[in-house]
Design an enzyme around this catalytic site. Structure first.
Site, mmCIF file in Angstrom:
data_model
loop_
_atom_site.group_PDB
_atom_site.id
_atom_site.type_symbol
_atom_site.label_atom_id
_atom_site.label_comp_id
_atom_site.label_asym_id
_atom_site.label_seq_id
_atom_site.Cartn_x
_atom_site.Cartn_y
_atom_site.Cartn_z
ATOM 1 N N ALA A 220 54.359 62.883 60.343
ATOM 2 C CA ALA A 220 55.010 64.184 60.487
ATOM 3 C C ALA A 220 55.926 64.380 59.291
ATOM 4 C CB ALA A 220 55.805 64.260 61.781
ATOM 5 N N TYR B 185 55.672 68.577 54.277
ATOM 6 C CA TYR B 185 54.422 68.844 53.559
ATOM 7 C C TYR B 185 53.897 67.557 52.939
ATOM 8 C CZ TYR B 185 57.144 68.592 49.223
ATOM 9 O OH TYR B 185 57.942 68.166 48.194
ATOM 10 N N GLY C 216 52.383 66.421 49.297
ATOM 11 C CA GLY C 216 52.287 66.931 47.939
ATOM 12 C C GLY C 216 50.871 66.874 47.392
ATOM 13 N N THR C 217 50.706 67.415 46.196
ATOM 14 C CA THR C 217 49.378 67.476 45.578
ATOM 15 C C THR C 217 49.306 66.676 44.276
ATOM 16 O OG1 THR C 217 50.009 69.531 44.447
ATOM 17 C CG2 THR C 217 48.882 69.740 46.578
ATOM 18 N N GLY C 218 50.352 65.902 43.979
ATOM 19 C CA GLY C 218 50.350 65.089 42.777
ATOM 20 C C GLY C 218 49.466 63.856 42.931
ATOM 21 N N HIS D 159 60.565 70.057 60.122
ATOM 22 C CA HIS D 159 61.310 69.259 59.151
ATOM 23 C C HIS D 159 61.393 67.785 59.530
ATOM 24 C CE1 HIS D 159 64.982 68.600 56.453
ATOM 25 N NE2 HIS D 159 64.083 69.150 55.650
ATOM 26 N N LYS E 90 60.545 63.849 59.891
ATOM 27 C CA LYS E 90 59.889 62.903 58.978
ATOM 28 C C LYS E 90 59.615 61.614 59.751
ATOM 29 C CE LYS E 90 61.115 66.147 56.228
ATOM 30 N NZ LYS E 90 62.214 66.108 55.281
ATOM 31 N N ASP F 147 50.206 52.185 63.877
ATOM 32 C CA ASP F 147 50.061 51.335 65.063
ATOM 33 C C ASP F 147 51.368 51.340 65.859
ATOM 34 O OD1 ASP F 147 47.400 50.791 64.450
ATOM 35 O OD2 ASP F 147 47.914 49.063 63.225
#
Length: 475
Positions: free
Chosen positions: A74, A77, A79-81, A161, A163, A168
């Site tokens: 969770a 976002y 990232g796309t790097g 928001h 994290k 497992d």
């Protein structure tokens, strides 16, 4: 002088008794929390404080490679790097090797959909292998507001928001997102809790519960409602969605609260998970955090950290009314993640500096600027995103409690976003030493907030002052 064995035993008994009484006092001081949040008991040896973005990233990769039953992520976002792509590829490969592995991902709809190449497109190969991807959409972004606000600015209304990075029966709880800067040079906090099935089941269930009323990503990058969910976040009447989603979360949380009340296990460490989902009408993080701050005694030391300094009026009052000493850590403008951003977002570092300056002036007017100290994190080529709290009931001891999770102690955390925070309290000396090293490392990179911003060449543009006046509750 010869020491008799019976003398050693008497000394051992006396020390053990004193330790037991101290432990009892420590436990009693937190007993009220058991009526507020589920309690999970564990050994402090099961907890490891990760210290750097690279250690966080390597741990994510290692746990992804070796997961057997479930992975639950969770975040705001993905990232796309290249580093984030490598993490997605590692999960993809593991799902290929272990077809029974269950993957569940929860992200924010607006942030995960920003741009043509985004979190959604990166997750499509995992979705094709049967992974579940849920995208939470705030019920407040609807109608004309949803039509008019462009990408990026539509994120001010409300976000997912939390994290949570679970593999497992082990979990990392953090304030960090899953993108390359958080894996390299954006300082955050990360606590790994190993082999704790009950806490892992709770956090997995929390993500599943929120996913139930979130959009589901399809294999062709479309979004649909979950099969058993009736209410659309922005097409259904707002009250219908909010009431149903809030009740869904509340029912889940209360079930765990009742279940944990029956658990009499006593170990050296306890964890209480708190949530804040004010837009859905549920939450206890703000209430509990205020009580913890306000009840800190005069000889206590509290360190509070936020990536974005914008304390709510309630939190500010708690700090001012408390008798404890406070160190408040925040990002220097050069360590603010919005530094150099295009357009109006480039003024955000100035806004947080202005808010901190005003708070310091208030402290000075009350004669409390020595008791409550503001410190800015500054490290070349690094940004600062660490958030949480460390608590010492006396100045010369190690922290025995910390708060770690996603809240920034600001208006967004208390009103707009979905947040998760853990209270971790311990008598385990090894864990207390880890917490000591963590907070000392952060403080080593801080300097005292300047008394005069003009002298420090930190004057705030007039337009930023106007935006702060009008929009303080949105950042």
């Amino acid at each position: 002088m010869q020491v008799k064995q019976e003398d050693i035993m008497r000394l051992f008994t006396a020390v053990a008794g004193a330790a037991s009484r101290a432990s009892g006092v420590w436990r009693q001081s937190f007993e009220w929390l058991e009526a507020e949040a589920p309690k999970f008991s564990l050994s402090g040896s099961q907890v490891r404080v990760l210290r750097s973005p690279s250690e966080f990233y390597e741990t994510l990769l290692e746990r992804s490679r070796n997961a057997h039953r479930r992975v639950t992520l969770a975040s705001l976002y993905l990232g796309t790097g290249p580093l984030a792509a490598r993490l997605a590829e590692t999960l993809n490969a593991r799902m290929q090797e272990a077809p029974s592995l269950r993957l569940r991902v929860l992200l924010d709809f607006t942030r995960a959909s920003r741009g043509e190449l985004n979190s959604r497109t990166l997750l499509l190969p995992l979705r094709a292998k049967g992974g579940q991807v849920a995208l939470y959409h705030t019920p407040e972004l609807r109608g004309l507001v949803r039509m008019l606000l462009p990408q990026r600015w539509n994120e001010v209304v409300g976000l997912q928001h939390m994290k949570i990075y679970l593999f497992d029966d082990s979990v990392i709880v953090s304030g960090a997102n899953l993108s390359d800067d958080y894996f390299t040079n954006r300082q955050d906090r990360y606590v790994l809790i190993d082999d704790c099935p009950s806490l892992s089941n709770f956090l997995d269930g929390l993500v599943s519960t929120v996913s139930d009323f979130s959009f589901q990503l399809t294999q062709d990058n479309q979004t649909v409602l979950a099969p058993n969910w009736k209410f659309h976040p922005f097409n259904s009447p707002r009250s219908k969605f909010v009431d149903a989603a809030g009740q869904h979360v509340s029912t889940f949380y209360q079930q765990w609260l009742r279940q944990s009340a029956a658990d009499t296990t006593q170990l050296d460490t306890v964890i209480y998970p708190l949530i804040e989902m004010r837009q859905l009408g549920v939450g206890n993080d703000c209430r509990v955090t205020k009580r913890l701050i306000a009840s800190a005694p005069a000889n206590a030391c509290v360190t509070l950290s936020t990536g974005y300094f914008n304390l709510t009026d309630e939190y500010s009052k708690c700090v001012i009314d408390s008798g404890a000493d406070f160190d408040i850590l925040m990002a220097h403008p050069s360590a603010n993640g919005f530094l150099g951003a295009r357009g109006a977002a480039g003024g955000i570092p100035h806004a947080y500096t202005l808010l901190a300056h005003r708070f310091r002036l208030k402290l000075a007017a009350l004669g409390q600027q020595l008791r409550v100290r503001l410190r800015e994190y500054q490290r070349q080529d690094w940004t600062y995103h660490a958030k949480g709290l460390w608590y010492q009931h006396q100045p010369d001891i190690k922290p025995e409690m910390t708060l770690i999770g996603s809240p920034n102690f600001g208006e967004r955390s208390t009103v707009r976003d979905l947040e998760l925070q853990l209270i971790l309290a311990t008598t385990n000396e090894g864990l207390k030493s880890q917490l000591t090293e963590e907070v000392q490392d952060l403080k080593m990179s801080t300097t005292v907030f300047p008394e005069n911003l003009d002298v420090a060449q930190r004057s705030t543009p007039l337009w930023v002052r106007m935006v702060v006046f009008l929009c303080k509750k949105f950042f």
